[in-house]
Every structure is written in C-alpha cells, then in structure tokens.
Scaffold this motif. Structure first.
Motif, short mmCIF file in Angstrom:
data_model
loop_
_atom_site.label_atom_id
_atom_site.label_comp_id
_atom_site.label_asym_id
_atom_site.label_seq_id
_atom_site.Cartn_x
_atom_site.Cartn_y
_atom_site.Cartn_z
N GLU A 52 -5.97 77.92 2.28
CA GLU A 52 -4.43 77.59 2.35
C GLU A 52 -4.95 76.30 3.85
N TYR A 53 -5.32 77.24 4.77
CA TYR A 53 -5.61 76.56 6.02
C TYR A 53 -6.91 76.03 5.98
N ILE A 54 -7.62 76.28 5.65
CA ILE A 54 -8.60 75.23 5.67
C ILE A 54 -8.83 73.78 5.45
N GLY A 55 -8.01 73.71 3.68
CA GLY A 55 -7.52 73.18 3.30
C GLY A 55 -6.69 71.86 3.78
N GLU A 56 -5.31 72.57 4.74
CA GLU A 56 -4.36 71.24 5.13
C GLU A 56 -5.23 71.10 6.62
N ASN A 57 -6.03 71.68 7.20
CA ASN A 57 -6.58 70.75 8.13
C ASN A 57 -8.36 70.62 8.43
#
Length: 157
Positions: free
Chosen positions: A146-151
């Motif tokens: 999720e963090y990779i996608g959000e950023n």
C-alpha cells in the motif's frame, strides 16, 4: 534506476517490522553524510543502546567477503554474526564452516551459521514487477504494498 529517498525506504522497513518487537530500524546511515561502514554503524548503535546484544545477519556470500570489510578487527569485537546459509546453496557447508573458523582465528569473529529455507523473493524482482505493473502480492506485506502504491515508488523515471 529508482531514486527512492531514504525516509521512504526507512518507512517501508518500519512497516515490514512493525509486528515484530525483536526488530528496530535506525536512520543512522541515512543521516550520515560520509560513507557508512558497518563497524562505525554498529559502534554508534552500541553507544546509544549499550545493553542489548547486536547480531548482524548476512548471507553466505558476504561471509566469504567479511575479511575485506572495513576494519574487521574492530568489527569482530562489536557484533556477533549470523550467517544465513540457504539450504541448497552451491557452496558446501564445510567451506562455510572452514571460513568461519578462519575468521575467528584471524579476527576473533563470533559467527553462527544457520541453515535457512530458500525463499525465492528478491528486492530486484519486486522492483521490476512494480515497474512492469505486475502484482507483488505475497512478496511483501500488504502495508508495504500500500505504501509503495500510495507513493508511486519503483516506477521508471
């Protein structure tokens, strides 16, 4: 190819280890403006956390290069090493045991060789899959995904 700021890389580490109280992250190598050598990092961490024992986990490939690391004499005095030996590694276990004994005799290294299962996941594979728009589900934690996608990390520039 991928220019990920240090604070985003440490955030992914924090997400990956948040459920395990035995792990902690440190940004000491990110805030250091000079070249970071393992021996200096461990000395710094021991200075701010004098009671805990430190274990440095490396792969078998690093074991055979350990005597070329910066200041191996001091390094052997500030941390113990755990060497993860993938069970089907091409190098013989007897070669690894011999190398551990040599490093102990020459520098006083305290090394524990641990057989580990093969988990065919690599950071390079994860980055390449993201870049190609492929799923990385089950290759890392959902919170990290999720963090990779959000950023929008690991996309070609």
């Amino acid at each position: 190819k991928y220019r990920i700021p240090g604070e985003k890389r440490i955030k992914m580490v924090d997400l990956a280890i948040e459920a395990n109280s035995y792990f902690a992250s440190s940004n000491v190598e990110l805030i250091n403006e000079n070249v970071s050598y393992t021996v200096d990092t461990i000395k710094y961490l021991r200075n701010i956390c004098p009671d805990p024992e430190f274990y440095f986990i490396i792969g078998l490939d690093n074991l055979f290069e350990l005597d070329t690391w910066n200041n191996p004499e001091d390094l052997s005095q500030v941390t113990k090493f755990i060497v993860a030996n993938r069970i089907s590694n091409n190098r013989k276990k007897s070669d690894a045991i011999e190398k551990c004994q040599e490093l102990n005799k020459r520098f006083g290294f305290d090394i524990e060789l641990v057989d580990t299962p093969i988990i065919e996941i690599s950071s390079s594979e994860i980055r390449n899959r993201i870049d190609k728009g492929l799923s990385i589900k089950y290759l890392t934690l959902d919170s990290v995904i999720e963090y990779i996608g959000e950023n929008e990390l690991y996309k070609s520039e």
